[in-house]
Structure formats: structure tokens, C-alpha cells
Design a protein around this motif. Structure first.
Motif, PDB file in Angstrom:
ATOM      1  N   ASN A   5       0.834  -1.212   0.000  1.00  0.00           N
ATOM      2  CA  ASN A   5       0.000   0.000   0.000  1.00  0.00           C
ATOM      3  C   ASN A   5       0.867   1.260   0.000  1.00  0.00           C
ATOM      4  OD1 ASN A   5      -2.265  -1.655   0.071  1.00  0.00           O
ATOM      5  ND2 ASN A   5      -2.555  -1.455   2.277  1.00  0.00           N
ATOM      6  N   GLU A   6       1.728   1.371  -1.022  1.00  0.00           N
ATOM      7  CA  GLU A   6       2.690   2.470  -1.093  1.00  0.00           C
ATOM      8  C   GLU A   6       2.433   3.404  -2.277  1.00  0.00           C
ATOM      9  OE1 GLU A   6       4.789   3.473   0.950  1.00  0.00           O
ATOM     10  OE2 GLU A   6       5.345   1.822   2.274  1.00  0.00           O
ATOM     11  N   GLU A   7       1.183   3.554  -2.688  1.00  0.00           N
ATOM     12  CA  GLU A   7       0.905   4.387  -3.853  1.00  0.00           C
ATOM     13  C   GLU A   7       1.324   5.843  -3.651  1.00  0.00           C
ATOM     14  OE1 GLU A   7      -3.194   4.888  -4.794  1.00  0.00           O
ATOM     15  OE2 GLU A   7      -3.855   5.007  -2.706  1.00  0.00           O
ATOM     16  N   ASN A   8       1.355   6.310  -2.408  1.00  0.00           N
ATOM     17  CA  ASN A   8       1.674   7.716  -2.153  1.00  0.00           C
ATOM     18  C   ASN A   8       3.164   8.002  -2.045  1.00  0.00           C
ATOM     19  OD1 ASN A   8      -1.075   8.509  -2.052  1.00  0.00           O
ATOM     20  ND2 ASN A   8      -1.222   7.813   0.079  1.00  0.00           N
TER      21      ASN A   8
ATOM     22  N   LEU B 245       5.797   5.579  -3.198  1.00  0.00           N
ATOM     23  CA  LEU B 245       6.638   4.783  -4.076  1.00  0.00           C
ATOM     24  C   LEU B 245       7.259   5.598  -5.208  1.00  0.00           C
ATOM     25  CD1 LEU B 245       7.722   1.989  -4.810  1.00  0.00           C
ATOM     26  CD2 LEU B 245       5.621   1.593  -6.113  1.00  0.00           C
ATOM     27  N   GLY B 246       6.482   6.460  -5.825  1.00  0.00           N
ATOM     28  CA  GLY B 246       6.971   7.231  -6.974  1.00  0.00           C
ATOM     29  C   GLY B 246       8.165   8.102  -6.635  1.00  0.00           C
ATOM     30  N   ILE B 247       8.141   8.716  -5.471  1.00  0.00           N
ATOM     31  CA  ILE B 247       9.243   9.586  -5.048  1.00  0.00           C
ATOM     32  C   ILE B 247      10.521   8.785  -4.886  1.00  0.00           C
ATOM     33  CG2 ILE B 247      10.054  11.144  -3.228  1.00  0.00           C
ATOM     34  CD1 ILE B 247       7.098  11.763  -2.630  1.00  0.00           C
ATOM     35  N   MET B 248      10.406   7.628  -4.240  1.00  0.00           N
ATOM     36  CA  MET B 248      11.575   6.771  -4.028  1.00  0.00           C
ATOM     37  C   MET B 248      12.132   6.267  -5.363  1.00  0.00           C
ATOM     38  SD  MET B 248      12.334   3.264  -4.034  1.00  0.00           S
ATOM     39  CE  MET B 248      13.793   2.401  -3.481  1.00  0.00           C
ATOM     40  N   LEU B 249      11.246   5.835  -6.266  1.00  0.00           N
ATOM     41  CA  LEU B 249      11.691   5.300  -7.547  1.00  0.00           C
ATOM     42  C   LEU B 249      12.395   6.357  -8.384  1.00  0.00           C
ATOM     43  CD1 LEU B 249       8.677   3.037  -8.601  1.00  0.00           C
ATOM     44  CD2 LEU B 249      10.935   2.303  -7.829  1.00  0.00           C
ATOM     45  N   ARG B 250      11.917   7.575  -8.317  1.00  0.00           N
ATOM     46  CA  ARG B 250      12.544   8.657  -9.093  1.00  0.00           C
ATOM     47  C   ARG B 250      13.998   8.861  -8.661  1.00  0.00           C
ATOM     48  NH1 ARG B 250       8.982  12.009  -8.036  1.00  0.00           N
ATOM     49  NH2 ARG B 250       7.604  11.351  -9.720  1.00  0.00           N
ATOM     50  N   GLU B 251      14.231   8.868  -7.362  1.00  0.00           N
ATOM     51  CA  GLU B 251      15.594   9.027  -6.850  1.00  0.00           C
ATOM     52  C   GLU B 251      16.461   7.826  -7.221  1.00  0.00           C
ATOM     53  OE1 GLU B 251      18.002   9.538  -2.597  1.00  0.00           O
ATOM     54  OE2 GLU B 251      15.814   9.383  -2.611  1.00  0.00           O
ATOM     55  N   ALA B 252      15.883   6.632  -7.118  1.00  0.00           N
ATOM     56  CA  ALA B 252      16.639   5.414  -7.408  1.00  0.00           C
ATOM     57  C   ALA B 252      17.025   5.333  -8.879  1.00  0.00           C
ATOM     58  CB  ALA B 252      15.815   4.187  -7.017  1.00  0.00           C
TER      59      ALA B 252
ATOM     60  N   LEU C 202       0.453  -1.192  -7.545  1.00  0.00           N
ATOM     61  CA  LEU C 202       0.809  -1.829  -8.810  1.00  0.00           C
ATOM     62  C   LEU C 202       0.711  -0.839  -9.964  1.00  0.00           C
ATOM     63  CD1 LEU C 202       1.573  -4.685  -9.922  1.00  0.00           C
ATOM     64  CD2 LEU C 202      -0.850  -4.982 -10.430  1.00  0.00           C
ATOM     65  N   ASP C 203      -0.383  -0.094 -10.017  1.00  0.00           N
ATOM     66  CA  ASP C 203      -0.570   0.892 -11.088  1.00  0.00           C
ATOM     67  C   ASP C 203       0.452   2.012 -10.989  1.00  0.00           C
ATOM     68  OD1 ASP C 203      -2.745  -0.548 -12.004  1.00  0.00           O
ATOM     69  OD2 ASP C 203      -4.195   0.605 -10.821  1.00  0.00           O
ATOM     70  N   THR C 204       0.748   2.437  -9.758  1.00  0.00           N
ATOM     71  CA  THR C 204       1.727   3.500  -9.558  1.00  0.00           C
ATOM     72  C   THR C 204       3.094   3.099 -10.105  1.00  0.00           C
ATOM     73  OG1 THR C 204       0.598   4.290  -7.565  1.00  0.00           O
ATOM     74  CG2 THR C 204       2.918   4.914  -7.833  1.00  0.00           C
ATOM     75  N   ALA C 205       3.493   1.854  -9.833  1.00  0.00           N
ATOM     76  CA  ALA C 205       4.787   1.365 -10.300  1.00  0.00           C
ATOM     77  C   ALA C 205       4.837   1.310 -11.824  1.00  0.00           C
ATOM     78  CB  ALA C 205       5.059  -0.017  -9.698  1.00  0.00           C
TER      79      ALA C 205
ATOM     80  N   VAL D  55      10.484   9.655   7.430  1.00  0.00           N
ATOM     81  CA  VAL D  55       9.464   9.857   6.408  1.00  0.00           C
ATOM     82  C   VAL D  55       8.101   9.561   7.016  1.00  0.00           C
ATOM     83  CG1 VAL D  55       8.593   9.135   4.162  1.00  0.00           C
ATOM     84  CG2 VAL D  55      11.053   9.253   4.554  1.00  0.00           C
ATOM     85  N   GLN D  56       7.156  10.451   6.771  1.00  0.00           N
ATOM     86  CA  GLN D  56       5.803  10.263   7.298  1.00  0.00           C
ATOM     87  C   GLN D  56       5.109   9.103   6.586  1.00  0.00           C
ATOM     88  OE1 GLN D  56       4.601  11.976   9.962  1.00  0.00           O
ATOM     89  NE2 GLN D  56       6.652  12.881  10.025  1.00  0.00           N
ATOM     90  N   GLY D  57       4.178   8.477   7.289  1.00  0.00           N
ATOM     91  CA  GLY D  57       3.391   7.408   6.681  1.00  0.00           C
ATOM     92  C   GLY D  57       3.861   6.013   7.026  1.00  0.00           C
ATOM     93  N   SER D  58       4.756   5.892   8.012  1.00  0.00           N
ATOM     94  CA  SER D  58       5.251   4.574   8.394  1.00  0.00           C
ATOM     95  C   SER D  58       4.121   3.702   8.920  1.00  0.00           C
ATOM     96  CB  SER D  58       6.341   4.708   9.472  1.00  0.00           C
ATOM     97  OG  SER D  58       6.699   3.439   9.970  1.00  0.00           O
ATOM     98  N   LYS D  59       4.170   2.414   8.573  1.00  0.00           N
ATOM     99  CA  LYS D  59       3.157   1.458   9.038  1.00  0.00           C
ATOM    100  C   LYS D  59       3.594   0.751  10.315  1.00  0.00           C
ATOM    101  CE  LYS D  59       1.731   0.712   4.271  1.00  0.00           C
ATOM    102  NZ  LYS D  59       2.694   1.677   3.748  1.00  0.00           N
ATOM    103  N   LEU D  60       4.727   1.176  10.858  1.00  0.00           N
ATOM    104  CA  LEU D  60       5.273   0.550  12.065  1.00  0.00           C
ATOM    105  C   LEU D  60       4.591   1.113  13.305  1.00  0.00           C
ATOM    106  CD1 LEU D  60       7.573  -1.324  13.177  1.00  0.00           C
ATOM    107  CD2 LEU D  60       8.916   0.761  13.468  1.00  0.00           C
ATOM    108  N   ASN D  61       3.962   0.225  14.081  1.00  0.00           N
ATOM    109  CA  ASN D  61       3.434   0.600  15.379  1.00  0.00           C
ATOM    110  C   ASN D  61       4.552   0.391  16.391  1.00  0.00           C
ATOM    111  OD1 ASN D  61       2.236   0.063  18.104  1.00  0.00           O
ATOM    112  ND2 ASN D  61       0.310   0.471  17.020  1.00  0.00           N
ATOM    113  N   VAL D  62       5.098   1.496  16.896  1.00  0.00           N
ATOM    114  CA  VAL D  62       6.331   1.445  17.673  1.00  0.00           C
ATOM    115  C   VAL D  62       6.242   0.462  18.836  1.00  0.00           C
ATOM    116  CG1 VAL D  62       7.932   2.772  19.090  1.00  0.00           C
ATOM    117  CG2 VAL D  62       6.947   3.792  17.034  1.00  0.00           C
ATOM    118  N   LEU D  63       5.180   0.535  19.626  1.00  0.00           N
ATOM    119  CA  LEU D  63       5.082  -0.308  20.813  1.00  0.00           C
ATOM    120  C   LEU D  63       4.829  -1.769  20.460  1.00  0.00           C
ATOM    121  CD1 LEU D  63       5.022  -0.676  23.852  1.00  0.00           C
ATOM    122  CD2 LEU D  63       2.588  -0.028  23.826  1.00  0.00           C
TER     123      LEU D  63
END
Length: 401
Positions: free
Chosen positions: A118-121, A123-130, A194-197, A368-376
Motif C-alpha cells: 500500500n505504497e501508492e503515495n 513509491l513514486g518519489i523513491m523510484l525517481r531518486e533510485a 501496482l498501477d503506480t509502479a 518519512v511520514q506514513g510509516s506502518k510501524l506501530n512502535v510499541l
């Protein structure tokens, strides 16, 4: 009445212990320990995670054709099939050591695996840099360049190239495959990952669009499962995985390549681990919540206690930016079990068990904002996962077979 009976029972047991031989007591103690160990083994066997089977559709990929359309599903290359065939042939001939077996040759210089759930928001930024870095440093369209796997003349005493390639006093000399690829593993995403990629790949034009391959997992496996799946199908001389959030400074990949080359053993095996340990005292880390920093230090302590020496010495095991040489992959990827956040530790433990050199390399990183990690809860889950992982390997529930 009851106190009198209890006293009589205690007296009887005491008399039995007093009259029992030392040998008998030792036998009872050993039997009890054996029984407890068997119960613990069964417990670990039940709770230790086992990766689910790979579905046929998950061994295929799609990419953008030259005309801009999305291709039909095509089979992913699988280096382990060839490796297993060579292993079987070698053993039939009496060569039982895996060190006598070579993985099939690489087709490109660098493979990038990107796990995405669920990285549609982001993924594009990361791929552009890569893509910008990969094309600049490892693209095939740069003849006689240290960036594409060739060696070129440099002034005496000049440093290595920032991308990790070496230069020489001779004219251009080919040292291996050139070019790059990106494998995006959509890990059961429910949004438009998938579509974003594929849309991003299409925006690159015909020169680079086909270098991005997208695979979709039917059900979410977890970050570790997605990374492992991607690593099974890389074609690169080197393979790196990077998080889809773009938190790691991608141009530091050159540093990883350079440091990995310094430590590769005679078989070309090596691992370079991106590390944020040097940022522990930085403002970005210090301003985190007290509970988050406490959990971070607690996890490091747990790692030091539970993992073998070389793995315990890694100051940042969880950074999502790790580079592997191709010959190292057969000693790690086929033996992976963990598909959760703790998978990085298992990779490092497997590398240590196979005596593969590991370098820890400081890299740039930002929150980076939007992490899916629940810290606790995820921290508690990682602690539990680490305990089960270490016990499963130590007790033989997991084996290198």
C-alpha cells in the motif's frame, strides 16, 4: 488432620531423598531436563513461523512494453533452479562442498528489490531518486565508464569512484555485466501500488521502462517475505533491497558497493549493511519520544544477548538498505524463514553461519511520514520474533537443508 498428613508426606519425601544415592538424584535431574527440553522443542516447533508456499502467479512479472502497453505475465528468472541442478550434479560426482558450486552468471550489474505494501503515495518519489542514480552510475549507455562496470584511466593516487567501481591506469577494460533492474514486489497491496509502479515505468520512456519489473503477491507476506521473494529472482551481480518510503539516501549505494568489494572473500561473497547508528545522537533521533528511544536501546540489548557474536556486533540491523554480492545469495536466501520485521537479523545470522564477510556502512537517512510501524506493538513483536528465531535455529527446528 490435613496438616498431619502433609507433615507425613514431607517426612516421607525427605527420608527418600536422604536414602537415595547421588547417582539416582542425578538421573532424575537429567531426565527432568531432557523432558523439559523436549517440551520446549515441541513448543518452538509449533510457534516458529513457516513461510507459505509460493503461488504460480507470484513467479511472474509485468513490465511496460516499447509501445507503452502493459505486458502479459512473464516468468521470473530463478537463479536457485540452476544452482540446485549444479549442486546435484556436483554431489553425484562426489564434490559435496557447496563452495564448489557457482551461481549462474549475472545479466546486469545492479538489482534493486523494493518491497511495497500500500505504497501508492510514497513509491513514486523513491523510484525517481533510485532510477536517477542507477541510470547515472550503472546505465549501459555510458561506454568506457567506471560507472557501468568498466575500468578507466585515472590519475595516480586518485580515489575510487563514488559508485563503488575501481579505476585503473589501463584503458577501458570490461569487468562484468552492465546495467540495472528494479523488482517491485507489491506485497498484497489493496491500493494502487501496482498501477503506480507501472505508470512510473511508462514515464521513463522506451530506454528504461522495461528495466522495471513488477510482481504482485496474492496475499501479504510481510516485508521479510517480500524481500526474500524478490531476492530469489534478481539478475544482478549485486542485489540491494531498499524501503519504498525513500528514507535512505539512495546515492549512498555507491558507498555500499565500494565497502562490499573491500571485504569480499575468495568466492566473491559479501554483504554490506546500511547503518544509521552514527545518527543516534543526532537531533532527528534525540527529538523522538522517550518510549521510542527506550524501545530502540532495549532491542539492541536483546540482540546483543540472543544473537551470535558477529551479528550482535552490528549496531543497526534493521536499516532497510542492504547489499549482497551474487555469490552470497545461495547461502542466505533459500534458508530464510522469517517474513516479519525481524527478517534482517536472520539474514545476518545466516551470513555469519556461512562465514560471509559483513561490512556496516554509515548512510544518510531521514524520517518519512506514513510509516506502518506501530512502535510499541511491533517492538514487542520483534522481541518475541527474535527469541523464537534464535531458539528455532539453536534447537534444530530450522536447518540449512
Amino acid at each position: 488432620m490435613v496438616p498431619a498428613m502433609a507433615t507425613e508426606i514431607v517426612t516421607t519425601i525427605t527420608d527418600a531423598v536422604n536414602h537415595a544415592s547421588l547417582f539416582t538424584l542425578a538421573a532424575y535431574a537429567l531426565f527432568s531436563l531432557f523432558l523439559l527440553s523436549q517440551v520446549f522443542y515441541v513448543f518452538i516447533y509449533i510457534v516458529a513461523p513457516t513461510p507459505r508456499d509460493i503461488l504460480r502467479s507470484e513467479t511472474t512479472y509485468k513490465h511496460i512494453e516499447d509501445n507503452g502497453s502493459i505486458s502479459h505475465s512473464k516468468p521470473l528468472p530463478y537463479w536457485k533452479s540452476t544452482y540446485d541442478q549444479r549442486k546435484m550434479t556436483a554431489r553425484e560426482k562426489g564434490a559435496l562442498s557447496d563452495s564448489n558450486i557457482d551461481i549462474e552468471d549475472a545479466e546486469v550489474f545492479m538489482s534493486l528489490v523494493v518491497p511495497a505494501f500500500n505504497e501508492e503515495n510514497r513509491l513514486g518519489i523513491m523510484l525517481r531518486e533510485a532510477v536517477e542514480f542507477l541510470q547515472k552510475e550503472y546505465g549501459k549507455s555510458k561506454p568506457e565508464s567506471a560507472a557501468n562496470g568498466s575500468l578507466r584511466r585515472r590519475p595516480k593516487g586518485a580515489p575510487e569512484q563514488s559508485n563503488g567501481h575501481l579505476t585503473t591506469g589501463n584503458a577501458s577494460v570490461k569487468t562484468g555485466p552492465t546495467g540495472w533492474e528494479i523488482l517491485i514486489i507489491s506485497d498484497g497491496s489493496k491500493d494502487k501500488t501496482l498501477d503506480t509502479a507501472l505508470d512510473f515505468a511508462r514515464s521513463l520512456g522506451t530506454e528504461s521502462a522495461g528495466l522495471i519489473r513488477v510482481t504482485s503477491l496474492v496475499e501479504n507476506r510481510g516485508k521479510g517475505g517480500a524481500v526474500t521473494h524478490g531476492m530469489r529472482h534478481v539478475r544482478g551481480k549485486y542485489a540491494v533491497f531498499a524501503d519504498a518510503d525513500g528514507a535512505s539516501k539512495f546515492e549512498d549505494l555507491g558507498k555500499l558497493v565500494r565497502e562490499l568489494k573491500k571485504i569480499e572473500d575468495k568466492d566473491g561473497r559479501g554483504v554490506a549493511v546500511g547503518s544509521r547508528a552514527h545518527l543516534v545522537g543526532s537531533e532527528e533521533v534525540v527529538k523522538r519520544s522517550f518510549i521510542r528511544n527506550l524501545l530502540m536501546h532495549s532491542f539492541h540489548l536483546l540482540l546483543w544477548v540472543l544473537t551470535p557474536p558477529a551479528t550482535a556486533a552490528i549496531r543497526d540491523t534493521q536499516c532497510g538498505f542492504k547489499l549482497f554480492s551474487r555469490p552470497a545469495l545461495p547461502y542466505i536466501i533459500p534458508h530464510m524463514h522469517s517474513e516479519s520485521w525481524i527478517f534482517d537479523v536472520e539474514m545476518l545470522m545466516l551470513a555469519e553461519a556461512a562465514a560471509i564477510p559483513v561490512a556496516e556502512v554509515p548512510i544518510g537517512w531521514h524520517e518519512v511520514q506514513g510509516s506502518k510501524l506501530n512502535v510499541l506493538w511491533d517492538s514487542l513483536g520483534m522481541a518475541w520474533g527474535l527469541f523464537i528465531l534464535r531458539a528455532a535455529w539453536a534447537m534444530g527446528v530450522y536447518r540449512r537443508t
